[in-house]
Scaffold this motif. Structure first.
Motif, PDB file in Angstrom:
ATOM      1  N   THR A 188     -10.219  16.264 -28.575  1.00 24.27           N
ATOM      2  CA  THR A 188      -9.218  17.328 -28.697  1.00 24.27           C
ATOM      3  C   THR A 188      -9.455  18.429 -27.672  1.00 24.27           C
ATOM      4  OG1 THR A 188      -8.999  16.883 -31.071  1.00 24.27           O
ATOM      5  CG2 THR A 188      -8.196  19.011 -30.272  1.00 24.27           C
ATOM      6  N   LEU A 189     -10.718  18.736 -27.430  1.00 24.09           N
ATOM      7  CA  LEU A 189     -11.069  19.811 -26.505  1.00 24.09           C
ATOM      8  C   LEU A 189     -10.644  19.505 -25.069  1.00 24.09           C
ATOM      9  CD1 LEU A 189     -12.638  22.532 -26.246  1.00 24.09           C
ATOM     10  CD2 LEU A 189     -14.658  21.159 -25.690  1.00 24.09           C
ATOM     11  N   LEU A 190     -10.713  18.238 -24.683  1.00 14.38           N
ATOM     12  CA  LEU A 190     -10.499  17.865 -23.280  1.00 14.38           C
ATOM     13  C   LEU A 190      -9.105  17.319 -22.969  1.00 14.38           C
ATOM     14  CD1 LEU A 190     -13.912  16.075 -22.594  1.00 14.38           C
ATOM     15  CD2 LEU A 190     -13.271  18.412 -21.982  1.00 14.38           C
ATOM     16  N   LYS A 191      -8.283  17.109 -23.975  1.00 16.99           N
ATOM     17  CA  LYS A 191      -6.973  16.511 -23.723  1.00 16.99           C
ATOM     18  C   LYS A 191      -5.951  17.554 -23.278  1.00 16.99           C
ATOM     19  CE  LYS A 191      -5.027  16.868 -28.400  1.00 16.99           C
ATOM     20  NZ  LYS A 191      -4.443  16.124 -29.536  1.00 16.99           N
ATOM     21  N   ASP A 192      -4.922  17.083 -22.561  1.00 12.70           N
ATOM     22  CA  ASP A 192      -3.832  17.967 -22.168  1.00 12.70           C
ATOM     23  C   ASP A 192      -2.709  17.882 -23.203  1.00 12.70           C
ATOM     24  OD1 ASP A 192      -2.447  15.596 -21.700  1.00 12.70           O
ATOM     25  OD2 ASP A 192      -2.612  15.720 -19.517  1.00 12.70           O
ATOM     26  N   LYS A 193      -1.571  18.470 -22.912  1.00 14.77           N
ATOM     27  CA  LYS A 193      -0.471  18.498 -23.872  1.00 14.77           C
ATOM     28  C   LYS A 193       0.096  17.111 -24.168  1.00 14.77           C
ATOM     29  CE  LYS A 193       0.972  23.226 -22.754  1.00 14.77           C
ATOM     30  NZ  LYS A 193       2.072  24.093 -22.238  1.00 14.77           N
ATOM     31  N   LYS A 194      -0.148  16.163 -23.254  1.00 19.44           N
ATOM     32  CA  LYS A 194       0.348  14.801 -23.450  1.00 19.44           C
ATOM     33  C   LYS A 194      -0.717  13.877 -24.038  1.00 19.44           C
ATOM     34  CE  LYS A 194       3.900  15.008 -19.847  1.00 19.44           C
ATOM     35  NZ  LYS A 194       4.448  14.362 -18.619  1.00 19.44           N
ATOM     36  N   GLY A 195      -1.846  14.455 -24.400  1.00 28.12           N
ATOM     37  CA  GLY A 195      -2.898  13.661 -25.027  1.00 28.12           C
ATOM     38  C   GLY A 195      -3.802  12.933 -24.056  1.00 28.12           C
ATOM     39  N   ARG A 196      -3.670  13.225 -22.766  1.00 29.46           N
ATOM     40  CA  ARG A 196      -4.508  12.588 -21.753  1.00 29.46           C
ATOM     41  C   ARG A 196      -5.669  13.507 -21.383  1.00 29.46           C
ATOM     42  NH1 ARG A 196       0.523  12.014 -17.703  1.00 29.46           N
ATOM     43  NH2 ARG A 196       0.120  14.257 -17.851  1.00 29.46           N
ATOM     44  N   LEU A 197      -6.680  12.948 -20.743  1.00 29.53           N
ATOM     45  CA  LEU A 197      -7.768  13.764 -20.231  1.00 29.53           C
ATOM     46  C   LEU A 197      -7.192  14.748 -19.224  1.00 29.53           C
ATOM     47  CD1 LEU A 197     -10.767  14.434 -19.957  1.00 29.53           C
ATOM     48  CD2 LEU A 197     -10.997  12.509 -18.373  1.00 29.53           C
ATOM     49  N   ASP A 198      -7.387  16.024 -19.483  1.00 27.80           N
ATOM     50  CA  ASP A 198      -6.825  17.074 -18.632  1.00 27.80           C
ATOM     51  C   ASP A 198      -7.272  16.885 -17.183  1.00 27.80           C
ATOM     52  OD1 ASP A 198      -6.660  19.756 -17.265  1.00 27.80           O
ATOM     53  OD2 ASP A 198      -5.855  20.333 -19.220  1.00 27.80           O
ATOM     54  N   ARG A 199      -6.336  16.961 -16.258  1.00 29.10           N
ATOM     55  CA  ARG A 199      -6.634  16.701 -14.847  1.00 29.10           C
ATOM     56  C   ARG A 199      -7.651  17.682 -14.275  1.00 29.10           C
ATOM     57  NH1 ARG A 199      -3.724  19.991 -11.295  1.00 29.10           N
ATOM     58  NH2 ARG A 199      -2.174  21.357 -12.265  1.00 29.10           N
ATOM     59  N   HIS A 200      -7.777  18.852 -14.879  1.00 32.45           N
ATOM     60  CA  HIS A 200      -8.752  19.832 -14.407  1.00 32.45           C
ATOM     61  C   HIS A 200     -10.181  19.455 -14.812  1.00 32.45           C
ATOM     62  CE1 HIS A 200      -4.968  22.260 -14.645  1.00 32.45           C
ATOM     63  NE2 HIS A 200      -5.390  22.626 -13.449  1.00 32.45           N
ATOM     64  N   TYR A 201     -10.291  18.550 -15.769  1.00 34.86           N
ATOM     65  CA  TYR A 201     -11.602  18.200 -16.309  1.00 34.86           C
ATOM     66  C   TYR A 201     -12.108  16.836 -15.853  1.00 34.86           C
ATOM     67  CZ  TYR A 201     -10.494  22.002 -19.573  1.00 34.86           C
ATOM     68  OH  TYR A 201     -10.160  23.214 -20.130  1.00 34.86           O
ATOM     69  N   THR A 202     -11.382  16.179 -14.959  1.00 30.38           N
ATOM     70  CA  THR A 202     -11.779  14.828 -14.577  1.00 30.38           C
ATOM     71  C   THR A 202     -11.766  14.613 -13.072  1.00 30.38           C
ATOM     72  OG1 THR A 202     -11.332  12.462 -14.920  1.00 30.38           O
ATOM     73  CG2 THR A 202      -9.426  13.933 -14.805  1.00 30.38           C
ATOM     74  N   VAL A 203     -12.559  13.648 -12.648  1.00 35.28           N
ATOM     75  CA  VAL A 203     -12.626  13.278 -11.239  1.00 35.28           C
ATOM     76  C   VAL A 203     -11.541  12.267 -10.905  1.00 35.28           C
ATOM     77  CG1 VAL A 203     -14.068  12.241  -9.443  1.00 35.28           C
ATOM     78  CG2 VAL A 203     -15.117  13.688 -11.200  1.00 35.28           C
ATOM     79  N   GLU A 204     -11.423  11.218 -11.752  1.00 34.50           N
ATOM     80  CA  GLU A 204     -10.461  10.146 -11.472  1.00 34.50           C
ATOM     81  C   GLU A 204      -9.826   9.564 -12.729  1.00 34.50           C
ATOM     82  OE1 GLU A 204     -12.784   9.239 -13.121  1.00 34.50           O
ATOM     83  OE2 GLU A 204     -14.434   8.345 -12.047  1.00 34.50           O
ATOM     84  N   GLY A 205      -9.906  10.304 -13.820  1.00 35.95           N
ATOM     85  CA  GLY A 205      -9.276   9.826 -15.046  1.00 35.95           C
ATOM     86  C   GLY A 205     -10.251   9.369 -16.104  1.00 35.95           C
ATOM     87  N   LEU A 206     -11.524   9.197 -15.728  1.00 37.61           N
ATOM     88  CA  LEU A 206     -12.545   8.757 -16.676  1.00 37.61           C
ATOM     89  C   LEU A 206     -13.743   9.702 -16.682  1.00 37.61           C
ATOM     90  CD1 LEU A 206     -13.851   6.677 -18.621  1.00 37.61           C
ATOM     91  CD2 LEU A 206     -14.707   5.483 -16.575  1.00 37.61           C
ATOM     92  N   HIS A 207     -14.334   9.887 -15.519  1.00 38.82           N
ATOM     93  CA  HIS A 207     -15.532  10.719 -15.426  1.00 38.82           C
ATOM     94  C   HIS A 207     -15.172  12.202 -15.375  1.00 38.82           C
ATOM     95  CE1 HIS A 207     -16.992   6.743 -14.001  1.00 38.82           C
ATOM     96  NE2 HIS A 207     -17.965   7.065 -14.843  1.00 38.82           N
ATOM     97  N   ILE A 208     -16.134  13.011 -15.780  1.00 40.27           N
ATOM     98  CA  ILE A 208     -15.880  14.437 -15.984  1.00 40.27           C
ATOM     99  C   ILE A 208     -16.243  15.258 -14.747  1.00 40.27           C
ATOM    100  CG2 ILE A 208     -16.373  16.392 -17.496  1.00 40.27           C
ATOM    101  CD1 ILE A 208     -14.899  14.056 -18.828  1.00 40.27           C
ATOM    102  N   SER A 209     -15.401  16.233 -14.448  1.00 40.88           N
ATOM    103  CA  SER A 209     -15.628  17.129 -13.310  1.00 40.88           C
ATOM    104  C   SER A 209     -16.588  18.248 -13.711  1.00 40.88           C
ATOM    105  CB  SER A 209     -14.302  17.742 -12.863  1.00 40.88           C
ATOM    106  OG  SER A 209     -13.774  18.581 -13.887  1.00 40.88           O
ATOM    107  N   GLY A 210     -16.990  19.043 -12.727  1.00 42.23           N
ATOM    108  CA  GLY A 210     -17.869  20.170 -13.015  1.00 42.23           C
ATOM    109  C   GLY A 210     -17.249  21.134 -14.013  1.00 42.23           C
TER     110      GLY A 210
END
Length: 224
Positions: A188-210
């Motif tokens: 819940t913390l990392l998802k965007d409004k569409k239920g996907r991993l928020d683009r600001h929090y990911t490198v390529e859709g799976l792994h997490i950004s800084g």
């Protein structure tokens, strides 16, 4: 052979090479990490905090976020629940007072069912409860994924879907309730409004950004 066929064959060949190199790197990294863990364990002090998991843990610079707390990062990129069970003795040897466990996304990538994943998580939990006196086990939810990166996402995210991830998390909640474990919801913390991993929090859709790890670290702070 037409120009289009040549291009398609070339792309297929490049994809095969990419996958082969990726698997080799993952395998080599796993062997190296295990060797490092064996050496570190020789001087490790019991009663500390351990984070256990796959690349989402492996790539998490936990100690940098919490320099005042001794934390052993026991994540290995590419690991599945079965891999954790194979190397669990190495982690049990640390005799941690607190274990943060997140595992299962690579199982989904290999078409394993949420139920099989949770059955293996239960085995992991049971082993720690049996082998480590008074251990506190905290289970982290699986993170959402995103397919928004047109080229990278299909390759990296693969068979993982948020529907299967949510089902796995639901079963994990049930397991934690039955075993008396704490469950932390990062989906819940990392998802965007569409239920996907928020683009600001990911490198390529799976792994997490800084930025994503900073959000995770902030949420973890009160649980250390």
């Amino acid at each position: 052979m037409s120009a289009l066929e040549i291009v398609l064959v070339s792309l297929l060949g490049a994809l095969i090479i990419f996958v082969a190199i990726y698997l080799f790197v993952v395998h080599t990294n796993a062997i190296n990490r295990l060797e490092i863990f064996e050496e570190v364990n020789k001087n490790a002090k019991p009663g500390k905090i351990v984070f256990l998991g796959d690349s989402l843990t492996d790539f998490f610079p936990i100690q940098d976020f919490f320099p005042g707390v001794k934390i052993y990062n026991r994540g290995i990129a590419g690991d599945t629940t079965k891999d954790i069970l194979k190397r669990i003795d190495n982690v049990v040897a640390l005799q941690p007072r607190k274990l943060f466990l997140q595992i299962g996304t690579n199982d989904l990538a290999k078409a394993s069912s949420p139920r099989k994943i949770i059955n293996n998580v239960k085995k992991i939990v049971s082993t720690f409860k049996k082998e480590v006196l008074n251990i506190e086990i905290i289970c982290l939810s699986l993170y959402p994924v995103s397919h928004t990166k047109k080229f990278l996402s299909p390759l990296i995210v693969g068979l993982r879907t948020n529907k299967k991830i949510q089902k796995t998390n639901e079963l994990l909640v049930e397991l934690c309730a039955a075993e008396g474990l704490k469950y932390l919801d990062f989906y819940t913390l990392l998802k965007d409004k569409k239920g996907r991993l928020d683009r600001h929090y990911t490198v390529e859709g799976l792994h997490i950004s800084g930025k994503g790890y900073a959000v995770i670290a902030k949420a973890l702070q009160s649980h250390l």
